[in-house]
Structures are given as structure tokens and as C-alpha cells.
Design an enzyme around this catalytic site. Structure first.
Site: not given
Ligand code: NAD
Ligand code: UFG
Length: 340
Positions: A126, A151, A155
Site C-alpha cells: 500500500s 494496518y 504492510k
Molecule cells: P477486501 O477486504 O475486500 O478483500 C480481502 C479479502 O481477504 C476478503 O475477501 C476477506 O474475506 C479475505 N480474508 C481476510 N483475511 C483472510 C484470511 N486470514 N484467510 C482467508 N481470507 C481472508 O480488501 P481489498 O480492498 O480487496 O484489499 C485487498 C488487499 O489489498 C488487502 O491486503 C489490502 O490491505 C490491500 N490494499 C487495499 C487497499 C484499498 O484501499 N482497498 C489499498 C491498499 C492495499
Molecule cells: N475523506 C473524507 N470523508 C470521508 C472519507 C474520506 O473527507 O468520509 C477524505 C480523507 O480525509 C482523505 C481522502 O478523503 O483526504 C481519502 O480518504 P480514504 O479514506 O478514502 O483513503 P486514504 O487515502 O485515507 O487511505 C486509503 C486506504 C488505505 C491505503 C491508502 C493508500 O484506506 O488502506 O488509501 O493506498 F493504505
């Protein structure tokens, strides 16, 4: 011969879109997911959209016996590891659960992969590892650290652990994909992001305001030093992100080593930019209130994505209007997500 890919967490938001791209590219796909934050319906729909089957195993990646069985049953070429917990706020309240799931599952996976002699891994990292990039486009050489939540720390620890695993055995090929802010949905409107309870992230929150589930958006601060005072992020369409995984897989097969690679667009948008683009997509104006800053937020975070272009031949194709249009399409067709 068809390559088989094990996708952990494949029923989740990014995982389901990636499974779709893998099937469309001709890979065979095996998913392990414990469904703790997802629904099997996402994968049913992936199979309907593509007209191709995948194998699903409901289970936990921390279950090493199960992983050993999977590696014995299938001839797997590489693993894409999405499984884990991902909420920044929840991780502050539940650090033990976050460290246990994210660290324990990755260590268990790597042990089982070592035993099965499968050493190609694409890992979900991330942009959070950069902490505060201080208004500059973050490239992979930027210092990491300065993270304010378990979290993000998990990572960064996992990037270090995977680097140590590679150093101990350089037969491993590992891509550490640092995602910026994934949003949007597949253009069919059949799969998308289905957050549990009140969304933490901006785009799903705005979608729920637009569909009438929430009265207004709280904008967390308008006194940042950004053009309109609200936070700036690099939003990337989830289909671009999914294609980035397919590109990383292809790259891994011929490039040994471990590399951190950003997946972003290189463009930053403010909270109000996103709100206004979404208003355009849904055709109505959306209420919002400016409230206090959210603890732990940085002013600006966007990518330098040139390395992905150079190494993977990948770059994002979709723009902000596409992201909002597809997020809205999914939301309108599925106001309660996969639940109905
Ligand atoms: P998500 O929660 O939709 O998907 C994660 C999946 O993993 C879910 O289906 C959940 O049921 C499964 N899971 C969790 N723990 C498990 C375990 N121990 N065994 C088997 N399954 C398990 O999340 P996502 O948004 O699809 O994110 C996927 C990956 O990308 C994550 O590792 C997350 O940290 C990373 N990531 C997400 C974002 C974001 O903003 N969505 C940003 C950066 C990184
Ligand atoms: N924000 C608002 N109102 C809301 C939600 C968010 O104003 O209800 C603002 C936040 O302050 C920020 C921007 O919108 O300025 C984006 O916020 P998000 O929560 O959508 O995303 P972040 O950048 O905080 O974090 C996300 C994921 C993290 C990941 C990161 C970088 O939640 O897991 O992007 O990939 F690590």
C-alpha cells in the site's frame, strides 16, 4: 499450457476484479478466502461475466494444513496474496487481530509455498508505507515509515519480511505492489466494492450519499495546503489495478528478485474534486459538511508510476469520470451490495 494462479482473498473487492482479469487473460484461478469481509456472490458473478469457471476453497490462509492440501491438489505456478484486514481505523482499535491476520497469514503462506517449491508471489502492499510524502509524487525510492496505524505498519513489516525471505533464497520472485486509492467497479455493474457497515473510504461513502443511504458527506478538513484545502489522493480504477496484477505476474515469470512497484495514476485529486466528479456521474448535487481533520490523514499522497510503465509495460487507462461512472453504476444496481 495454462498457468494456474492461487488468489488469496480473491472474493474481496480487488481480488474479485483481478480474478476476472486473470480468467479473461486465460489463467486458471483457484481462490482461497474465509469470506470474513466478502461474499461468495462476487465470485459467482465473476464466473457469469467471464463465462469461465474458477475453483473456490472457503478457508483461512493461516490454516497451513489446508494450504498444503491445496498446493498438493493443484499445480500452481504463482500466488497473488490479497487476504488480510484493511481498515486503518479498525486496526488502531484491534491491533492484535490485524497483526495476527496480516503477518501470520503471510508467514504461513510463504512456509507452504516454500514446501511446495512455488516461489512466485504478488503481494498487496500500500501507498501507506510512504507515510507522508510531503506533497511530492512518491516514487519507490522514497523513504518508508512514519506510519501512524497498525494496518500500515503490518504492510511495511511484510515488505521487510518478504525482502528477508528473498535474501535467504533468491529463487523467489516477488512483486510488492504499492496501491494508491482503488475505486470504481467493473463496467458491467455486477461486481464492485461492498463495504461492511459505514464506509471509511471516500468513494464508497459518496456513493452511499448519492443513493440515499447517508444524508451527507463529512469532508475531513479544508485547511490543508492543497489547492482547495481538502486532502489530495491518487485514485485508481480497480480494473486498472487488476490489470496491473496480470502485468506483474507476467513480469515475475522472467524477472527474478524482489521489487516494490507503485500502482497509481500519477494524478492527485482533492476530496471536493471527487465529490463534484461523482455529482456529474450521478446527475444530482450531493450534500456535504466540512468537519475536523481525521487523525492520521496526510495532506497529499500521489504516485510516481513510471516504474510500473518501465518494468511491467502497464499504465492506468481510466480517468476520474470513468471511476465515478462505474462506481455509481455498481451502487445503483446493488444498493445493498451483494446482500440484495
Ligand atoms: P477486501 O477486504 O475486500 O478483500 C480481502 C479479502 O481477504 C476478503 O475477501 C476477506 O474475506 C479475505 N480474508 C481476510 N483475511 C483472510 C484470511 N486470514 N484467510 C482467508 N481470507 C481472508 O480488501 P481489498 O480492498 O480487496 O484489499 C485487498 C488487499 O489489498 C488487502 O491486503 C489490502 O490491505 C490491500 N490494499 C487495499 C487497499 C484499498 O484501499 N482497498 C489499498 C491498499 C492495499
Ligand atoms: N475523506 C473524507 N470523508 C470521508 C472519507 C474520506 O473527507 O468520509 C477524505 C480523507 O480525509 C482523505 C481522502 O478523503 O483526504 C481519502 O480518504 P480514504 O479514506 O478514502 O483513503 P486514504 O487515502 O485515507 O487511505 C486509503 C486506504 C488505505 C491505503 C491508502 C493508500 O484506506 O488502506 O488509501 O493506498 F493504505
Amino acid at each position: 499450457m495454462t498457468s494456474s494462479i492461487l488468489v488469496t482473498g480473491g472474493a474481496g473487492y480487488i481480488g474479485s476484479h483481478t480474478c476476472l482479469c486473470l480468467l479473461e487473460t486465460g489463467y486458471s484461478v483457484i481462490v482461497i478466502d474465509n469470506l470474513s469481509n466478502s461474499s461468495i456472490e462476487s465470485l459467482n458473478r465473476v464466473q457469469n461475466i467471464t463465462g469461465k469457471p474458477l475453483d473456490f476453497i472457503q478457508g483461512d490462509v493461516r490454516d497451513e494444513t489446508l494450504l498444503n492440501e491445496i498446493f498438493k491438489k493443484y499445480s500452481i505456478d504463482a500466488v497473488i496474496h490479497f487476504a488480510g484486514l484493511k481498515s486503518v481505523g479498525e486496526s488502531i482499535v484491534k491491533p492484535i487481530e490485524y497483526y495476527d491476520n496480516n503477518l501470520h497469514n503471510t508467514l504461513t503462506l510463504c512456509r507452504a509455498m516454500t514446501r511446495a517449491r512455488i516461489k512466485k508471489l504478488v503481494f498487496s502492499s500500500s501507498a501507506t508505507v510512504y507515510g507522508d510524502p510531503k506533497g511530492k509524487a512518491a516514487n519507490e525510492q522514497f523513504p518508508v515509515g512514519g506510519i501512524t496505524n497498525p494496518y500500515g505498519t503490518s504492510k511495511l513489516m511484510l515488505e521487510q519480511i518478504l525482502t528477508d525471505i528473498y535474501r535467504s533464497d533468491n529463487e523467489w520472485n516477488i512483486a510488492l505492489l504499492r496501491y494508491f486509492n482503488p475505486v470504481g467497479a467493473h463496467a458491467s455493474g455486477l461486481i464492485g466494492e461492498d463495504p461492511n457497515g459505514i464506509p471509511n473510504n471516500l468513494m464508497p461513502y459518496i456513493s452511499q450519499v448519492a443513493v440515499g443511504l447517508r444524508p451527507y458527506l463529512s469532508v475531513y478538513g479544508n485547511d490543508y495546503s492543497t489547492p482547495d484545502g481538502t486532502g489530495v489522493r491518487d485514485y485508481i480504477h480497480v480494473m486498472d489495478l487488476a490489470k496491473g496484477h496480470v502485468a506483474a505476474l507476467k513480469w515475475l515469470t522472467t524477472n527474478p528478485g524482489i521489487r516494490a512497484i507503485n500502482l497509481g495514476t500519477g494524478v492527485g485529486y482533492s476530496v471536493l474534486d471527487i465529490l463534484h466528479a461523482f455529482e456529474k456521474a450521478c446527475g444530482k448535487s450531493l450534500p456535504y459538511k466540512i468537519v475536523e481533520r481525521r487523525a492520521g490523514d496526510v495532506a497529499i499522497c500521489y504516485s510516481d508510476s513510471s516504474l510500473a510503465k518501465e518494468l511491467l509495460g502497464w499504465q492506468a487507462q481510466y480517468n476520474l469520470d470513468d471511476m465515478c461512472k462505474d462506481a455509481w453504476h455498481w451502487q445503483v444496481n446493488n444498493p445493498k451490495g451483494y446482500k440484495g
